[in-house]
Design a protein around this motif. Structure first.
Motif, PDB file in Angstrom:
ATOM      1  N   GLY A   1       0.767  -1.234   0.000  1.00  0.00           N
ATOM      2  CA  GLY A   1       0.000   0.000   0.000  1.00  0.00           C
ATOM      3  C   GLY A   1       0.795   1.279   0.000  1.00  0.00           C
ATOM      4  N   ASP A   2       2.109   1.235   0.266  1.00  0.00           N
ATOM      5  CA  ASP A   2       2.915   2.454   0.234  1.00  0.00           C
ATOM      6  C   ASP A   2       2.883   3.072  -1.166  1.00  0.00           C
ATOM      7  N   THR A   3       2.741   4.408  -1.208  1.00  0.00           N
ATOM      8  CA  THR A   3       2.786   5.105  -2.493  1.00  0.00           C
ATOM      9  C   THR A   3       4.189   5.062  -3.074  1.00  0.00           C
ATOM     10  N   LEU A   4       4.272   4.785  -4.364  1.00  0.00           N
ATOM     11  CA  LEU A   4       5.526   4.851  -5.109  1.00  0.00           C
ATOM     12  C   LEU A   4       5.392   5.988  -6.122  1.00  0.00           C
ATOM     13  N   GLY A   5       6.090   7.078  -5.875  1.00  0.00           N
ATOM     14  CA  GLY A   5       6.023   8.201  -6.803  1.00  0.00           C
ATOM     15  C   GLY A   5       6.634   7.830  -8.141  1.00  0.00           C
ATOM     16  N   TRP A   6       5.782   7.715  -9.147  1.00  0.00           N
ATOM     17  CA  TRP A   6       6.221   7.358 -10.504  1.00  0.00           C
ATOM     18  C   TRP A   6       5.341   8.169 -11.442  1.00  0.00           C
TER      19      TRP A   6
ATOM     20  N   SER B   1      10.267   9.024  -7.485  1.00  0.00           N
ATOM     21  CA  SER B   1      10.587   9.758  -6.267  1.00  0.00           C
ATOM     22  C   SER B   1      11.388   8.872  -5.325  1.00  0.00           C
ATOM     23  N   ALA B   2      11.856   9.461  -4.239  1.00  0.00           N
ATOM     24  CA  ALA B   2      12.613   8.709  -3.233  1.00  0.00           C
ATOM     25  C   ALA B   2      11.722   7.752  -2.451  1.00  0.00           C
TER      26      ALA B   2
ATOM     27  N   LYS C   1      20.456   7.048  -9.046  1.00  0.00           N
ATOM     28  CA  LYS C   1      20.528   6.126  -7.917  1.00  0.00           C
ATOM     29  C   LYS C   1      20.139   6.878  -6.654  1.00  0.00           C
ATOM     30  N   VAL C   2      19.179   6.332  -5.897  1.00  0.00           N
ATOM     31  CA  VAL C   2      18.732   6.978  -4.663  1.00  0.00           C
ATOM     32  C   VAL C   2      18.730   5.936  -3.559  1.00  0.00           C
TER      33      VAL C   2
ATOM     34  N   TRP D   1      10.128  16.901  -1.718  1.00  0.00           N
ATOM     35  CA  TRP D   1       9.938  15.711  -2.561  1.00  0.00           C
ATOM     36  C   TRP D   1      10.928  15.617  -3.733  1.00  0.00           C
ATOM     37  N   PRO D   2      12.164  15.214  -3.474  1.00  0.00           N
ATOM     38  CA  PRO D   2      13.118  15.073  -4.584  1.00  0.00           C
ATOM     39  C   PRO D   2      12.681  13.981  -5.561  1.00  0.00           C
ATOM     40  N   VAL D   3      12.808  14.270  -6.861  1.00  0.00           N
ATOM     41  CA  VAL D   3      12.502  13.296  -7.911  1.00  0.00           C
ATOM     42  C   VAL D   3      13.680  13.207  -8.863  1.00  0.00           C
TER      43      VAL D   3
END
Length: 707
Positions: free
Chosen positions: A66-71, A165-166, A191-192, A257-259
């Motif tokens: 359920g965690d959001t994945l910023g894409w 996103s991170a 790479k993050v 929010w670094p992307v």
């Protein structure tokens, strides 16, 4: 409920599901669309909400729990911007939203067709499944490709953008991260990673180690940028190009929010014909991957298998990114093979198999050791499985067992590599129990249980190990497991001889239902396990032991039938002597898988008739204690009953899967009357049974030996 009513109910639920979406979904709109699924820590899905659907544009992908994945994804067409991926908010831009009009998925791919003004987009998510090349299979990366075509007969200027996103490295938004961007040959890689890492720490099912990667091909028409989400996305929306700059203000995931973004200028897409394909690669990798016990207080850090071919993760990414065309060709061939094989049973069965294959392979990781010289030992390859969502154990024996048909069908060697860590640990002598171990620890730790305090399922796990070992040996003619671990196998078989005919108050694999004495289904697993030992003893040249075990198994089956058959002769009971009880006797599947044929066909026929006459809208309940069932057990059962009962069970699973009632990464535990997923899905993910590898049982029919 009669069969006729069952068919009507399925039709009604399917119609209801179709009303919730405004695109064509082939074969159907699933609870959650698999996007990028390659390991326990690379598992991105697109939930499908019953009220609003789940278009690729306007919804964030999510990790399986359920965690959001910023894409995010945008396409600029003649200066107008359209969002095609994610749900970004970018002030002062006024971008449009691409309209999704079709979704199609196969065993390895999910393909979205969308309209962005005067161009159509095809956005394809490919998670390769490479059972014939295990180094390729071990690379924890996935593809997204984008292609544009004019839809109005004119040429159009098109640029494509995407970022992550991170959030791909942690579900805790306050976590501090850092990042880099660098070229590796003809590939550029973001790479993050977490600033503070802990080896082998799985917190909230997110690994606190390693890094997320986002990569694309380098060219004069590609630009990149890292920085605050609204700044980087706004730059592309307003200008169609990025600045080739790197933000070095390392900070928390939610702090501005670094992307990590790329943009490709496709130039003018012609009036007729397609644009070039833009390919992005996403992944999560770490080294080491597993901390494995060697017994006697010693442990071994095991490494990703692909590192024996590629010097670094970045080298692997470069090779992976450059292999898209070939990977797609191989994926299409595998998709076609599985579709053809499964469609020979039914179209509904083909759809179910296609939905679960990525999730099954996404629960395993391939590992290698290093020698005394520090070099990777590519002759020591083992596979570890995470018991995703139910409790996170490492290489759980009774989770490998239902997943087993998938590996037996695609490449039995994977099955052997899954069993080796369990065999090798128990062969050290550290594990004190005389029965087969339940698991090796909590993923990705595999410390074993020197106190013998793993979850106690002695008949279950002994039967599982004996059955899986024989099935591997039969399928490959490789007797190495039998000869190397004969002592353990014999030890487990002796336990079954002493305990399986009249099972004590034990847990079975359905531990959520609690322990129960005299379980019919548990007893037959042990009896088949004894017969499996007979055949393995024969392979080892021990003819006297083979005859002894075979005689015991034959005697036990006759007694089992007397004990387990209801007095009216209509069905097997859940527990001996309780005529009002019944359950799905899915463990009888092993008799068909092994071809041991110790259960009379009349028993399969009796059970087939019982299932036909005792089912709900979404299948046959697991047993008389509950209304719920697990799809894995229904599918094992479907593989051993008559055609009518088989189709009934398959169609029930199809009805559940396509009902539109759930939005989780494919869950296998649900109520047979309502189709609603069981467990506390809104709270503790460990109770929800999402994205579990036991869905590999859905290939049970394909794994049966050919006549």
């Amino acid at each position: 409920m009669s069969a006729g009513i069952f068919i009507i109910a399925v039709s009604l639920f399917s119609t209801s599901a179709r009303c919730a979406i405004n695109w064509t979904a082939t074969p159907f709109n699933p609870p959650s669309v698999p996007l990028a699924i390659r390991s326990p820590y690379l598992s991105a899905w697109l939930p499908q909400w019953a009220d609003t659907g789940g278009s690729l544009s306007g919804n964030w992908p999510r990790f399986w729990q359920g965690d959001t994945l910023g894409w995010a994804g945008f396409v600029n067409v003649d200066g107008e911007s359209y969002n095609f991926l994610g749900a970004p908010s970018v002030p002062n831009t006024g971008f449009n939203t691409a309209v999704q009009h079709a979704l199609q998925w196969t065993s390895t791919q999910s393909m979205f067709n969308m309209t962005a003004g005067p161009v159509n987009l095809t956005v394809t998510f490919l998670s390769p499944i490479e059972p014939s090349n295990l180094i390729n299979q071990s690379v924890p990366f996935s593809y997204m490709s984008v292609q544009a075509v004019s839809n109005d007969g004119d040429g159009h200027s098109v640029q494509v953008y995407s970022d992550i996103s991170a959030e791909w490295v942690s579900g805790t938004d306050s976590s501090l991260v850092n990042w880099t961007t660098a070229a590796q040959g003809d590939t550029v890689i973001h790479k993050v990673q977490l600033q503070q890492q802990t080896l082998f720490d799985d917190s909230g099912d997110r690994i606190q180690q390693g890094a997320a990667y986002y990569a694309t091909g380098d060219s004069a028409n590609m630009t990149f940028q890292t920085g605050q989400d609204v700044v980087v996305r706004g730059q592309f929306i307003n200008h169609g190009v990025l600045l080739n700059t790197q933000d070095t203000d390392f900070r928390a995931i939610s702090d501005d929010w670094p992307v990590f973004a790329f943009a490709h200028d496709l130039g003018t897409v012609p009036a007729s014909g397609e644009s070039d394909i833009v390919v992005f690669s996403v992944g999560h990798a770490r080294d080491p991957v597993i901390n494995y016990t060697l017994g006697l207080g010693r442990s071994q850090q095991r490494h990703p298998y692909f590192l024996c071919q590629y010097p670094t993760v970045e080298d692997a990414i470069q090779a992976f990114a450059g292999d898209y065309t070939n990977a797609l060709t191989r994926a299409n061939a595998l998709d076609a093979q599985i579709h053809d094989d499964a469609s020979a049973i039914s179209s509904n069965y083909s759809a179910i198999v296609a939905l679960v294959l990525r999730q099954t392979f996404g629960a395993i990781e391939f590992s290698i050791s290093t020698g005394s010289d520090g070099q990777y030992n590519d002759s020591d390859v083992t596979v570890f499985l995470k018991e995703i969502s139910s409790d996170g154990d490492t290489s759980t024996t009774d989770v490998i067992f239902p997943a087993w048909p998938t590996f037996l069908y695609t490449n039995p060697l994977i099955g052997k590599q899954l069993l080796l860590p369990l065999f090798e640990y128990q062969a050290t002598g550290e594990y004190p129990n005389k029965t087969a171990a339940h698991d090796l620890g909590h993923y990705p730790q595999a410390p074993g249980y020197p106190l013998g305090n793993d979850e106690s399922m002695p008949i279950e796990e002994c039967g599982n190990m004996l059955i899986m070992t024989l099935s591997y040996t039969q399928r490959t003619n490789d007797t190495s497991l039998v000869t190397s671990y004969y002592g353990l196998l014999d030890q487990w078989a002796q336990y079954l001889v002493a305990n399986t005919l009249i099972p004590g108050d034990q847990l079975s694999t359905n531990d959520i239902a609690g322990p129960l004495a005299n379980q019919t289904n548990l007893a037959i697993k042990g009896i088949i396990g004894i017969q499996a030992m007979s055949e393995m003893a024969a392979l080892a040249g021990n003819t006297s032991a083979a005859a002894n075990y075979s005689g015991i198994a034959s005697s036990y089956v006759s007694q089992w039938l007397e004990l387990a058959t209801a007095s009216d002769g209509q069905h097997l009971t859940l527990a001996y002597g309780n005529d009002s009880s019944y359950g799905i006797t899915y463990n009888m599947y092993a008799d068909k898988l092994l071809g041991t044929n110790i259960i009379p066909q009349s028993v399969f026929d009796m059970q087939s008739t019982w299932y036909e006459n005792n089912h709900n809208a979404y299948g046959v309940p697991l047993d008389t204690r509950h209304l719920y069932v697990m799809t894995a057990w229904e599918m094992l059962t479907a593989a051993m009953v008559n055609t009518a009962a088989r189709n009934l069970l398959i169609d029930a699973i199809y009805a559940f899967s396509s009902s539109g009632l759930n939005h989780y990464a494919y869950s296998d535990w649900f109520d047979t009357t309502t189709g609603i997923v069981e467990g506390n899905c809104g709270g503790a993910a460990t109770l929800c049974f999402r994205a579990r590898p036991i869905a590999g049982a859905h290939l049970a029919l394909l794994a049966l030996p050919n006549d």
